[in-house]
Design a protein around this motif. Structure first.
Motif, short mmCIF file in Angstrom:
data_model
loop_
_atom_site.label_atom_id
_atom_site.label_comp_id
_atom_site.label_asym_id
_atom_site.label_seq_id
_atom_site.Cartn_x
_atom_site.Cartn_y
_atom_site.Cartn_z
N LEU A 53 0.80 -1.22 0.00
CA LEU A 53 0.00 0.00 0.00
C LEU A 53 0.84 1.27 0.00
N ASN A 54 1.99 1.25 0.68
CA ASN A 54 2.79 2.48 0.78
C ASN A 54 4.27 2.12 0.88
N PRO A 55 4.86 1.61 -0.20
CA PRO A 55 6.25 1.13 -0.12
C PRO A 55 7.26 2.22 0.17
N ALA A 56 7.03 3.45 -0.28
CA ALA A 56 8.00 4.53 -0.08
C ALA A 56 8.23 4.81 1.40
N LEU A 57 7.21 4.66 2.21
CA LEU A 57 7.33 4.85 3.65
C LEU A 57 7.59 3.54 4.39
N SER A 58 6.91 2.48 3.98
CA SER A 58 6.90 1.25 4.77
C SER A 58 8.18 0.45 4.69
N LEU A 59 8.88 0.47 3.57
CA LEU A 59 10.10 -0.34 3.47
C LEU A 59 11.11 0.07 4.53
N GLY A 60 11.35 1.37 4.67
CA GLY A 60 12.29 1.84 5.67
C GLY A 60 11.82 1.56 7.08
N GLU A 61 10.52 1.76 7.32
CA GLU A 61 10.00 1.52 8.67
C GLU A 61 10.10 0.04 9.04
N LEU A 62 9.76 -0.84 8.13
CA LEU A 62 9.82 -2.27 8.42
C LEU A 62 11.25 -2.73 8.62
N TYR A 63 12.18 -2.14 7.88
CA TYR A 63 13.59 -2.48 8.10
C TYR A 63 14.04 -2.01 9.48
N MET A 64 13.64 -0.81 9.88
CA MET A 64 13.98 -0.31 11.21
C MET A 64 13.40 -1.20 12.30
N GLU A 65 12.20 -1.72 12.07
CA GLU A 65 11.53 -2.55 13.07
C GLU A 65 12.03 -3.99 13.08
N GLY A 66 12.88 -4.35 12.13
CA GLY A 66 13.38 -5.72 12.06
C GLY A 66 12.39 -6.69 11.48
N ARG A 67 11.37 -6.19 10.80
CA ARG A 67 10.35 -7.07 10.21
C ARG A 67 10.67 -7.42 8.76
N ILE A 68 11.69 -6.76 8.20
CA ILE A 68 12.30 -7.15 6.94
C ILE A 68 13.77 -7.34 7.21
N VAL A 69 14.29 -8.48 6.82
CA VAL A 69 15.70 -8.82 7.07
C VAL A 69 16.36 -9.15 5.74
N VAL A 70 17.51 -8.56 5.49
CA VAL A 70 18.25 -8.87 4.27
C VAL A 70 19.02 -10.17 4.52
N THR A 71 18.80 -11.17 3.68
CA THR A 71 19.41 -12.48 3.87
C THR A 71 20.53 -12.78 2.87
N ARG A 72 20.50 -12.12 1.71
CA ARG A 72 21.57 -12.29 0.71
C ARG A 72 21.93 -10.91 0.16
N GLY A 73 23.23 -10.66 0.03
CA GLY A 73 23.67 -9.33 -0.36
C GLY A 73 23.57 -8.39 0.82
N GLY A 74 23.51 -7.10 0.56
CA GLY A 74 23.41 -6.11 1.61
C GLY A 74 22.21 -5.21 1.39
N LEU A 75 21.97 -4.34 2.34
CA LEU A 75 20.85 -3.42 2.22
C LEU A 75 20.99 -2.55 0.99
N TYR A 76 22.20 -2.05 0.73
CA TYR A 76 22.38 -1.21 -0.46
C TYR A 76 22.02 -1.98 -1.73
N ASP A 77 22.39 -3.25 -1.80
CA ASP A 77 22.07 -4.07 -2.98
C ASP A 77 20.57 -4.16 -3.18
N LEU A 78 19.83 -4.31 -2.08
CA LEU A 78 18.38 -4.39 -2.16
C LEU A 78 17.79 -3.08 -2.67
N LEU A 79 18.24 -1.97 -2.11
CA LEU A 79 17.68 -0.68 -2.49
C LEU A 79 18.06 -0.31 -3.92
N GLU A 80 19.26 -0.64 -4.34
CA GLU A 80 19.65 -0.35 -5.71
C GLU A 80 18.83 -1.17 -6.69
N LEU A 81 18.62 -2.46 -6.38
CA LEU A 81 17.81 -3.30 -7.26
C LEU A 81 16.41 -2.73 -7.40
#
Length: 417
Positions: A53-81
């Motif tokens: 519903l609101n990825p521009a706000l929610s992706l960062g918030e969920l990462y801060m809350e630990g509800r999204i975890v990067v399992t392969r690569g790094g956070l920068y790789d995810l955001l660049e993709l």
């Protein structure tokens, strides 16, 4: 994984390889499979709907809350993709509608009167100065560096930035200069200690003011540099030179006319101003909602098409424009790597949630410069057509002279470290 979320990711991720593990342990792969894989785990179904519903706000918030975890690569790789894929597709209808509303009402979020401006500055720049020591260069330059060649160190590139700006300002020995938004004081100290100016620096950050004032004292420049806790709109003196680096992003679109009219009044008749600001190589837009909420409340990155008309209305002449494209991307990469190296110390100053927020901020903004077309512009302004030389040759000539002065004043560099 819900069917709507799967359909959204299938539409979004056309290039690369994204592996998404859901709370039930199932893994789904998206993209064309080209390039190194990036993996994330979404820990609950509610997080899927927030992202939808609101990825521009929610992706960062969920990462801060630990509800999204990067399992392969790094956070920068995810955001660049994500950024590279978003750049090539049209947004979903409801997301596009939300973006239009943000643009329409952006002025309400940028009402940077004196009270709001001080509050917004305090939210970011009054953080513990030790945090900035973890990732900035030795001179604490919290703005885009100027990389003269590949592989140049961050410290040298930040010195090159100060030299480049001073060369464009053309201050004579003894000239008066105003630094609007002086940060930790490094540029003001350079203008005084190397370029020979007498500098007044103004800031709304009590933390930065304390650091800058102490540095001027330690460098033996307290008689040539004065730092004040003051809004630029309340400065009454006139100056030979005005410089502003990394502050214009906090002015707000509603106040550009006020900003440049005030600058014109503060400049002497033969005065020169150098404005260094982040900009966007696109039509006007709105601030990312996560950045607005957590990092730079009241901030906005303008298009030149929004800035130049206000300059024209002020009566100032634009005497030079330079676009620095990937310089800030390289600066942010260096900051991000330094922050991650000192992440444990940051956690001691704040907490894990803060570290995740800061990591997301540095990585996300870097992608803005590498993928989304953000850049830095330097505008040289004057009150007279003949205020600066007719060709740009003087910039290199003045930089060479400043290099010689730096070598003769090595104590200025040591004072910054």
């Amino acid at each position: 994984m819900s069917a709507p979320f799967r359909a959204y990711l299938r539409r979004l991720v056309r290039k690369g390889r994204l592996e998404v593990e859901t709370a039930d342990g199932a893994t789904h792969t998206f993209g064309d499979g080209v390039g190194p894989p990036v993996g994330v785990k979404v820990l609950d179904r509610a997080a899927e709907w927030r992202l939808l519903l609101n990825p521009a706000l929610s992706l960062g918030e969920l990462y801060m809350e630990g509800r999204i975890v990067v399992t392969r690569g790094g956070l920068y790789d995810l955001l660049e993709l994500g950024a590279r894929n978003l750049a090539e597709i049209e947004s979903l209808p409801w997301i596009e509608a939300v973006n239009r509303v943000r643009v329409a009402f952006r002025g309400l979020r940028q009402r940077n009167d004196r009270r709001r401006a001080r509050r917004n500055v305090a939210a970011h720049y009054d953080l513990d100065a030790r945090l900035y020591d973890l990732f900035l260069d030795s001179d604490r330059q919290y703005s885009c560096a100027y990389f003269e060649y590949p592989g140049q160190s961050l410290d040298d590139a930040q010195t090159a930035k100060k030299r480049h700006i001073a060369a464009k300002l053309l201050p004579k020995d003894g000239a008066t200069a105003l630094d609007i938004g002086c940060g930790f004081g490094g540029l003001a100290l350079y203008l005084a200690g190397v370029a020979g100016a007498r500098v007044t620096g103004v800031t709304l950050s009590t933390e930065q003011l304390a650091v800058a004032t102490d540095r001027a004292r330690q460098a033996g420049l307290a008689d040539r540099v004065e730092f004040r806790l003051q809004d630029y709109r309340d400065v009454e003196e006139t100056f030979d030179r005005i410089v502003s680096v990394g502050m214009f992003e906090h002015v707000g679109v509603n106040r550009y006319d006020e900003y440049f009219a005030k600058a014109r009044r503060q400049l002497k008749d033969d005065g020169v101003m150098l404005l260094h600001s982040i900009g966007r190589n696109s039509v006007p837009g709105a601030t990312n909602p996560w950045i607005h909420k957590y990092i730079f409340p009241g901030g906005y990155v303008p298009s030149l098409s929004e800035v130049l008309p206000a300059i024209e209305r002020s009566g100032l002449y634009v005497t030079d424009i330079e676009i620095l494209r990937l310089h800030y991307a390289e600066t942010l990469r260096a900051w991000r790597e330094r922050f991650m190296a000192g992440r444990d110390e940051a956690a001691k100053l704040y907490d894990e949630r803060f570290c995740r927020m800061w990591e997301f901020y540095l990585a996300g903004v870097e992608t803005s410069f590498r993928v989304d077309g953000f850049m830095v512009f330097q505008l040289q302004l004057a009150k007279r057509q003949d205020g600066v030389p007719l060709t740009r040759d003087y910039i290199a000539e003045r930089e060479a002279e400043l290099r010689r002065r730096e070598e003769a004043r090595a104590w200025v560099r040591r004072a910054a470290e």
